[in-house]
Design a protein around this motif. Structure first.
Motif, PDB file in Angstrom:
ATOM      1  N   SER A 183      13.738   0.280  -4.737  1.00 29.14           N
ATOM      2  CA  SER A 183      14.125   0.048  -6.135  1.00 29.14           C
ATOM      3  C   SER A 183      13.025   0.489  -7.096  1.00 29.14           C
ATOM      4  O   SER A 183      13.297   1.073  -8.157  1.00 29.14           O
ATOM      5  N   THR A 184      11.772   0.238  -6.739  1.00 27.16           N
ATOM      6  CA  THR A 184      10.662   0.615  -7.626  1.00 27.16           C
ATOM      7  C   THR A 184      10.539   2.128  -7.724  1.00 27.16           C
ATOM      8  O   THR A 184      10.347   2.685  -8.823  1.00 27.16           O
ATOM      9  N   LEU A 185      10.720   2.807  -6.597  1.00 31.35           N
ATOM     10  CA  LEU A 185      10.603   4.264  -6.620  1.00 31.35           C
ATOM     11  C   LEU A 185      11.782   4.906  -7.353  1.00 31.35           C
ATOM     12  O   LEU A 185      11.601   5.897  -8.088  1.00 31.35           O
ATOM     13  N   LEU A 186      12.984   4.371  -7.182  1.00 33.81           N
ATOM     14  CA  LEU A 186      14.141   4.899  -7.902  1.00 33.81           C
ATOM     15  C   LEU A 186      13.964   4.721  -9.401  1.00 33.81           C
ATOM     16  O   LEU A 186      14.340   5.592 -10.198  1.00 33.81           O
ATOM     17  N   GLN A 187      13.411   3.588  -9.764  1.00 31.76           N
ATOM     18  CA  GLN A 187      13.152   3.339 -11.192  1.00 31.76           C
ATOM     19  C   GLN A 187      12.157   4.375 -11.730  1.00 31.76           C
ATOM     20  O   GLN A 187      12.330   4.909 -12.832  1.00 31.76           O
ATOM     21  N   LYS A 188      11.129   4.658 -10.927  1.00 33.30           N
ATOM     22  CA  LYS A 188      10.140   5.652 -11.333  1.00 33.30           C
ATOM     23  C   LYS A 188      10.785   7.037 -11.450  1.00 33.30           C
ATOM     24  O   LYS A 188      10.538   7.782 -12.418  1.00 33.30           O
ATOM     25  N   LEU A 189      11.643   7.362 -10.483  1.00 30.83           N
ATOM     26  CA  LEU A 189      12.297   8.673 -10.501  1.00 30.83           C
ATOM     27  C   LEU A 189      13.254   8.816 -11.672  1.00 30.83           C
ATOM     28  O   LEU A 189      13.369   9.903 -12.273  1.00 30.83           O
ATOM     29  N   SER A 190      13.926   7.738 -12.012  1.00 34.23           N
ATOM     30  CA  SER A 190      14.850   7.812 -13.162  1.00 34.23           C
ATOM     31  C   SER A 190      14.084   8.074 -14.451  1.00 34.23           C
ATOM     32  O   SER A 190      14.537   8.806 -15.331  1.00 34.23           O
ATOM     33  N   LYS A 191      12.895   7.505 -14.557  1.00 31.61           N
ATOM     34  CA  LYS A 191      12.079   7.758 -15.750  1.00 31.61           C
ATOM     35  C   LYS A 191      11.599   9.206 -15.763  1.00 31.61           C
ATOM     36  O   LYS A 191      11.536   9.839 -16.833  1.00 31.61           O
ATOM     37  N   LEU A 192      11.279   9.704 -14.584  1.00 21.12           N
ATOM     38  CA  LEU A 192      10.870  11.111 -14.523  1.00 21.12           C
ATOM     39  C   LEU A 192      12.020  12.023 -14.950  1.00 21.12           C
ATOM     40  O   LEU A 192      11.820  13.000 -15.688  1.00 21.12           O
ATOM     41  N   GLY A 193      13.224  11.670 -14.484  1.00 19.96           N
ATOM     42  CA  GLY A 193      14.384  12.486 -14.841  1.00 19.96           C
ATOM     43  C   GLY A 193      14.668  12.432 -16.327  1.00 19.96           C
ATOM     44  O   GLY A 193      14.973  13.448 -16.957  1.00 19.96           O
ATOM     45  N   PRO A 220       0.818  -1.228   0.000  1.00 19.04           N
ATOM     46  CA  PRO A 220       0.000   0.000   0.000  1.00 19.04           C
ATOM     47  C   PRO A 220       0.843   1.266   0.000  1.00 19.04           C
ATOM     48  O   PRO A 220       0.457   2.270  -0.630  1.00 19.04           O
ATOM     49  N   LEU A 221       1.992   1.244   0.679  1.00 20.52           N
ATOM     50  CA  LEU A 221       2.857   2.428   0.665  1.00 20.52           C
ATOM     51  C   LEU A 221       3.414   2.694  -0.724  1.00 20.52           C
ATOM     52  O   LEU A 221       3.506   3.848  -1.175  1.00 20.52           O
ATOM     53  N   LEU A 222       3.805   1.626  -1.410  1.00 21.88           N
ATOM     54  CA  LEU A 222       4.357   1.769  -2.763  1.00 21.88           C
ATOM     55  C   LEU A 222       3.310   2.338  -3.711  1.00 21.88           C
ATOM     56  O   LEU A 222       3.590   3.253  -4.506  1.00 21.88           O
ATOM     57  N   VAL A 223       2.094   1.802  -3.659  1.00 23.13           N
ATOM     58  CA  VAL A 223       1.020   2.281  -4.547  1.00 23.13           C
ATOM     59  C   VAL A 223       0.775   3.772  -4.307  1.00 23.13           C
ATOM     60  O   VAL A 223       0.643   4.564  -5.259  1.00 23.13           O
ATOM     61  N   LEU A 224       0.740   4.177  -3.033  1.00 22.76           N
ATOM     62  CA  LEU A 224       0.495   5.578  -2.717  1.00 22.76           C
ATOM     63  C   LEU A 224       1.668   6.459  -3.157  1.00 22.76           C
ATOM     64  O   LEU A 224       1.471   7.547  -3.713  1.00 22.76           O
ATOM     65  N   ALA A 225       2.884   5.988  -2.934  1.00 20.47           N
ATOM     66  CA  ALA A 225       4.060   6.771  -3.336  1.00 20.47           C
ATOM     67  C   ALA A 225       4.079   6.993  -4.838  1.00 20.47           C
ATOM     68  O   ALA A 225       4.407   8.094  -5.319  1.00 20.47           O
ATOM     69  N   LEU A 226       3.744   5.957  -5.590  1.00 22.32           N
ATOM     70  CA  LEU A 226       3.719   6.100  -7.054  1.00 22.32           C
ATOM     71  C   LEU A 226       2.627   7.082  -7.478  1.00 22.32           C
ATOM     72  O   LEU A 226       2.810   7.842  -8.442  1.00 22.32           O
ATOM     73  N   GLU A 227       1.484   7.062  -6.770  1.00 26.09           N
ATOM     74  CA  GLU A 227       0.416   8.005  -7.099  1.00 26.09           C
ATOM     75  C   GLU A 227       0.871   9.447  -6.821  1.00 26.09           C
ATOM     76  O   GLU A 227       0.592  10.367  -7.610  1.00 26.09           O
ATOM     77  N   VAL A 228       1.602   9.642  -5.700  1.00 31.28           N
ATOM     78  CA  VAL A 228       2.111  10.986  -5.382  1.00 31.28           C
ATOM     79  C   VAL A 228       3.104  11.447  -6.449  1.00 31.28           C
ATOM     80  O   VAL A 228       3.075  12.601  -6.909  1.00 31.28           O
ATOM     81  N   LEU A 229       4.001  10.525  -6.861  1.00 32.66           N
ATOM     82  CA  LEU A 229       4.980  10.879  -7.900  1.00 32.66           C
ATOM     83  C   LEU A 229       4.296  11.209  -9.214  1.00 32.66           C
ATOM     84  O   LEU A 229       4.739  12.105  -9.953  1.00 32.66           O
ATOM     85  N   SER A 230       3.245  10.479  -9.540  1.00 35.29           N
ATOM     86  CA  SER A 230       2.518  10.772 -10.786  1.00 35.29           C
ATOM     87  C   SER A 230       1.908  12.160 -10.716  1.00 35.29           C
ATOM     88  O   SER A 230       1.907  12.907 -11.720  1.00 35.29           O
ATOM     89  N   GLN A 231       1.375  12.521  -9.536  1.00 31.38           N
ATOM     90  CA  GLN A 231       0.804  13.859  -9.380  1.00 31.38           C
ATOM     91  C   GLN A 231       1.909  14.922  -9.478  1.00 31.38           C
ATOM     92  O   GLN A 231       1.725  15.974 -10.099  1.00 31.38           O
ATOM     93  N   TYR A 232       3.041  14.608  -8.876  1.00 28.63           N
ATOM     94  CA  TYR A 232       4.181  15.537  -8.961  1.00 28.63           C
ATOM     95  C   TYR A 232       4.599  15.728 -10.406  1.00 28.63           C
ATOM     96  O   TYR A 232       4.870  16.859 -10.849  1.00 28.63           O
TER      97      TYR A 232
END
Length: 1072
Positions: free
Chosen positions: A1057-1067, A1008-1020
């Motif tokens: 690892s999942t969040l870093l992967q998401k952040l690298s794509k954002l970058g 649940p934390l991962l799902v929420l973090a990804l949703e926050v990053l998508s909003q960001y």
């Protein structure tokens, strides 16, 4: 006429109709010509009775030849011959001018011209030679009334002169046939004869000794029998009484006379049809008499013909009703005849061989007449002479029957079953009543003849009543006969019964099913009939396999028909199979429920042998086939939907009631350690949504107050939810909201009207209050709608320290667990109870915002209370509590300082629209810091952490949505502000993740934390892209580095690892 004759014209090989000219009429023509030659020099119209033995031979030979050439079993040629001769007598000779056109326009012209002029002697002697009094009477009663009487008078005149035994027999036979005649028996020959005579005039020849009647015209329809016929018959008997010498003929004459008199309205209202058993016994007796009497004309006939004639003889619907004058004339004549003949007839009837059909009729009819005379004496308003005649005749009848009436008691009725089958096979009168006896008479059943009769006449047994009687007979036979031959017969009969049942309408099938259930309960026929049990399960499997493959509106009618057949054989097994498939077959539950609801008869309440089991057949089958065997959430959902359809099937009649369902699937399982508790609560929620069909709500029959107490106890169990032993069963926290909803709805439904009296309701309420007093204090608050003004809200005393509670509605309790400083905890628990109570608590909260120390203490106490309540909250309770925090923040009663621990530089932004959002996120962070601190880390078991994190994630999801809404409502672009808020929420989220206890709590909370973090990053990402300022690219790069550095410190490997992967794509996307 026989049923087969109705509407018939002529058998193959015979002329088409009575007036057709053909070879047969030529033969008849020849016979009459030879007779005329033998009678010369006198013409044939002057034929006398004494001439017949010589002159009649050619005519009878001609008729015999016609019979050989046209061997019709119906004897139509005889009727046509009589009709031709009689028409020749009645119709005037055509004028000479008619020779040119008569053959075209007059159907009788040609055949009439072939027959020489004849008189009544030829007619009556012809009838005697043919042995056809019935044909004569059918034609006689088709004549116009006046002519009919005149022709009967001609017969009387004829038999009164030179009377012979055959004349006596003819007269009595004609009389008897007149009595037996029924309207509607006319065939084509009779109709043609009637139409011809009505169409033309009639001038009987003067040689007959009768004055020519007036010419007449009339309708050829079914005219009523001629008035005055009884007078003619009585006159005829008077004239020939001296010639009636044989005992059999005397019985015949007396029986006819008594039968005629019985038809008089003066002898009572008439008798309705005999009970069918008595009717069959009479027919059997008559058939037996004819069978043993070699002198009877019916002796050589087959059983079917005997039964047909016997039914005509015992079921008189005579159209000849004597008038009052005719009645007393007949009574006087009968009195005279009994005086003259009675003694001799008594001697004859007392002899062992004395009983024949004629004497049986006499005894039976005199018995009936005697009862009619008693009625006449009581109600007839008789004159002196009439009374004398009636009294004298009554005594004569009693004396006669006293010595001879015993013969009626010893009649042979052994042929009753054969007679009944003959009636059924020929569709005779009262065959429907006979079918009822046939279906239920066990002594006849399962003989070869009985089985054949049933199989060949299935169409007559297609009523629910007859099918049920046949089933009962089948069961009676099956329980006492088990040999191979008996099983073969059972198989044949079962097949025939099922075929009869299959032809019934659906409503009639339901009547049969109701009867089966009432007689044999749920097992139905399969319990007693072995041939039904054999192969039943295979039949069920094959049939339901076909049904589940044809789930469609088109397949519904076929499925209902197939289900109906199986339900007849074994209702219980069929319903169980359907219930099982409704649960395990994906998507078939509604279709199967529709099928089941087509059989309201299955709404059957079984005997209450076991008080702990459902009394409804359907619910018991559902319980045994599916309840306790549901292995997946999908099966539980289908079970629930299937049950809901049975209670509310749309236009059909509900098959089960909410009360029955509650008693079967709710009340026995409302215990915290029951495996079915959660499904039972879902069922209870479902049934509470079904409106009551009567003024008195169905909940009254379901022990509403004990039901409320059970729910309260379940609610109380949640106060120890996280400290229950692991092995102990208890409904999940998700179910708590369902319990709260059910409790709220029940409180609205359980009013004073749900118990017999208001006094009892108050007593029940007091009982519930006493029981609930031992539970957690918050449980009582949920019952406020029910308590009303009867009881105050009972709360811990410390709540009064933080609230201005009116004492007329609130009262304090001593609660050891709520010591000093626990007021805010109690206040917050009140906020969780309901939105209304939450608003009340907010309104009554006492905080002096002008006192900084009090605000600080309140804010710290609020945070401590929040983390104490949080783990025990359900999703619904937490949703009720979250607005409390928001309101207090907005009112600035709750002080939550915002620190800059995740801020690299002073943000020169307008964050006022997002101030509460940021404070709320920080409040959650501070709460987790307390929870995860050393003093509280061991407070919760691992599974509790997942629940807490889920509540946190749900709140942050709502918070994120609120942030988006605030940004959208802002009059100025605020992409940078939105990005900043998202970064803060993301960092707070990762901070919480980092604080969670290592091991199982952290592992289970990762998703649940991962799902929420990804949703926050998508909003960001969205808000960052919307930033069009000159330094946007630089800002995105700096923010990206910051987010990566924060994420690098996350201990949960998968989350990191999942969040870093998401952040690298954002970058990567920001660089493009």
């Amino acid at each position: 006429m026989e049923p087969a004759e109705r509407g018939a014209a002529m058998a193959p090989g015979c002329p088409a109709g009575p007036w057709a000219v053909g070879e047969e009429t030529a033969i008849l023509h020849g016979g009459f010509l030879l007779a005329a030659r033998l009678l010369q020099p006198r013409p044939l119209r002057e034929l006398r009775k004494a001439d017949w033995p010589r002159a009649g031979v050619p005519i009878t030979d001609a008729l015999r030849e016609i019979g050989e050439r046209c061997p019709s079993p119906l004897g139509l040629w005889k009727k046509e011959a009589v009709a031709i001769v009689w028409a020749k007598i009645l119709l005037p000779a055509p004028p000479a001018a008619a020779l040119e056109w008569g053959w075209k326009d007059d159907g009788f012209f040609s055949v009439g011209a072939m027959i020489p002029d004849v008189n009544h002697t030829a007619l009556f002697e012809l009838v005697k030679a043919l042995g056809a009094p019935r044909l004569l009477v059918q034609l006689l009663l088709a004549l116009p009334p006046d002519v009919c009487r005149g022709q009967l008078e001609s017969l009387v005149e004829y038999i009164s002169s030179e009377t012979s035994p055959s004349d006596v027999r003819l007269f009595l036979d004609v009389w008897w046939e007149v009595m037996k005649h029924r309207e509607g028996e006319e065939d084509a020959t009779v109709s043609a004869f009637s139409a011809l005579i009505h169409q033309h005039g009639a001038e009987p020849s003067l040689e007959d000794g009768l004055q020519p009647p007036k010419r007449f015209k009339g309708d050829p329809g079914n005219a009523p029998a001629a008035p005055g016929l009884p007078t003619v018959l009585l006159e005829g008997l008077k004239r020939i009484r001296g010639s009636v010498a044989q005992p059999r003929l005397r019985c015949y004459a007396l029986a006819n006379l008594a039968e005629l008199l019985c038809q008089s309205a003066g002898l009572g209202p008439g008798h309705g049809p005999l009970p069918i058993a008595e009717h069959l016994a009479r027919l059997s007796a008559v058939v037996s008499l004819w069978g043993s009497d070699t002198d009877s004309q019916h002796h050589p006939c087959g059983l079917g013909e005997k039964v047909r004639e016997a039914e005509r003889s015992v079921s008189l619907l005579s159209l000849t009703k004597p008038s009052r004058e005719e009645l007393f004339g007949g009574l006087d004549l009968l009195c005279s005849l009994l005086q003259d003949w009675g003694e001799e007839l008594q001697d004859t009837l007392r002899a062992p061989e004395g009983l024949c059909f004629e004497s049986y009729r006499l005894l039976d009819t005199l018995s009936t007449l005697g009862k009619g005379l008693d009625f006449l004496l009581e109600t007839g308003n008789l004159g002196e002479g009439e009374t004398r005649v009636v009294l004298e005749l009554t005594q004569l009848i009693k004396d006669f029957l006293r010595d001879t009436g015993a013969g009626l008691k010893d009649l042979d009725t052994s042929l009753v079953s054969s007679v009944a089958m003959a009636i059924i096979a020929q569709r005779l009168d009262r065959h429907a009543d006979t079918c009822s006896v046939f279906a239920s008479e066990n002594t006849w059943a399962f003989s070869r003849a009985w089985v054949e009769c049933l199989v060949e006449n299935k169409a007559l047994f297609q009523t629910p009543e007859l099918v049920l009687k046949l089933l009962e007979t089948l069961v009676n036979f099956a329980t006492s006969h088990h040999d191979k031959e008996a099983r073969e017969l059972q198989t044949q009969v079962t097949k025939a019964i099922v075929e009869c049942y299959t032809e019934l309408s659906l409503s009639d099938k339901n009547k049969v099913i109701s009867g089966v259930l009432a007689s044999w309960g749920g097992p139905g026929l399969s319990q007693n009939v072995q041939v039904v049990r054999e192969g039943l399960q295979e039949d069920l499997n094959v049939t339901f396999n076909q049904i589940t493959k044809s789930v469609s509106d088109e397949g519904l009618s076929r499925a209902v028909a197939a289900m109906a057949r199986l339900t007849l054989l074994s209702p219980e097994a069929t319903v169980k199979q359907l219930c099982h498939l409704a649960v395990v077959n994906l998507g078939a539950h509604q279709f199967l429920a529709q099928i089941l609801c087509s059989f309201p008869a299955l709404n059957f309440l079984e005997s209450q042998e076991d008080a702990g089991r459902p009394h409804s057949l359907v619910l018991r089958c559902l319980e045994e086939a599916a309840w306790g065997k549901l292995s997946t959430a999908r099966e539980e959902e289908q079970f629930l939907q299937f049950l809901a359809f049975l209670m509310q099937p749309g236009s059909a009649t509900p098959l089960v009631s909410p009360a029955e369902v509650t008693k079967a699937f709710v009340l026995p399982y409302l215990k915290s350690d029951s495996p079915e508790i959660e499904l039972s609560l879902q069922i209870l929620s479902k049934v509470l949504g079904i409106p009551s069909s009567s003024e008195e709500h169905w909940i009254k029959s379901c022990h509403p107050f004990p039901l409320l107490l059970s729910l309260c106890k379940l609610l109380d169990g949640y106060t120890k939810y996280w400290h229950q032993p692991k092995e102990q069963l208890f409904p999940s926290l998700e179910t708590k909201d369902l319990i709260l909803d059910i409790l709220c709805r029940l409180c609205e439904l359980v009013g004073p009207e749900t118990v017999p009296s208001s006094e009892l309701w108050v007593q029940s309420l007091a009982w519930l209050h006493r029981k609930v007093a031992s539970l957690d204090w918050t449980v009582g608050l949920h019952l406020k709608k029910l308590y009303g003004d009867h009881f105050k809200n009972e709360v811990p005393a410390t709540l009064f320290e933080v609230c201005r509670l009116p004492e007329d509605q609130w009262t304090s309790q001593s609660r050891p667990a709520y010591g000093p400083g626990s007021g805010l905890l109690a206040w917050m628990e009140c906020c969780c109870v309901s939105p209304a109570l939450r608003d009340t608590m907010l309104a009554l909260l006492a905080v002096n915002v002008d006192d900084p120390e009090e605000v600080n203490l309140f804010s710290k106490g609020f945070l401590v209370a929040l983390i104490q309540v949080l783990p025990w909250c359900s999703q619904g309770e937490w949703k009720r509590l979250a607005p409390v925090v928001e309101q207090l923040l907005q009112r600035q009663v709750l002080h939550v300082p915002y620190t800059l621990e995740y801020v690299q530089h002073m943000p020169l932004l307008n964050l006022r629209p997002f101030a509460c959002h940021l404070q709320l996120s920080v409040l959650f962070l501070r709460g987790f810091q307390l929870l995860c601190g050393s003093s509280c880390s061991a407070w919760l078991p691992p599974e509790a952490w997942l629940h807490v994190v889920q509540l946190y994630c749900a709140s942050l999801t709502d918070l994120l949505a609120s942030v988006r809404a605030a940004a959208a409502a802002s009059p100025q672009p605020c992409a940078q502000e939105l990005s900043f808020v998202c970064i803060q929420l993301f960092c707070h989220l990762l901070h919480v993740a980092a604080m969670l206890p290592a091991g199982e709590p952290l592992q289970c909370c990762g998703e649940p934390l991962l799902v929420l973090a990804l949703e926050v990053l998508s909003q960001y990402e969205g808000s960052s892209r919307a930033d069009a300022s000159p330094c946007a690219a630089l800002r995105r790069a700096n923010e990206g580095h910051f987010l990566q550095s924060v994420t690098d410190n996350v201990g949960h490997e998968e989350l990191r690892s999942t969040l870093l992967q998401k952040l690298s794509k954002l970058g990567a996307r920001s660089e493009r």
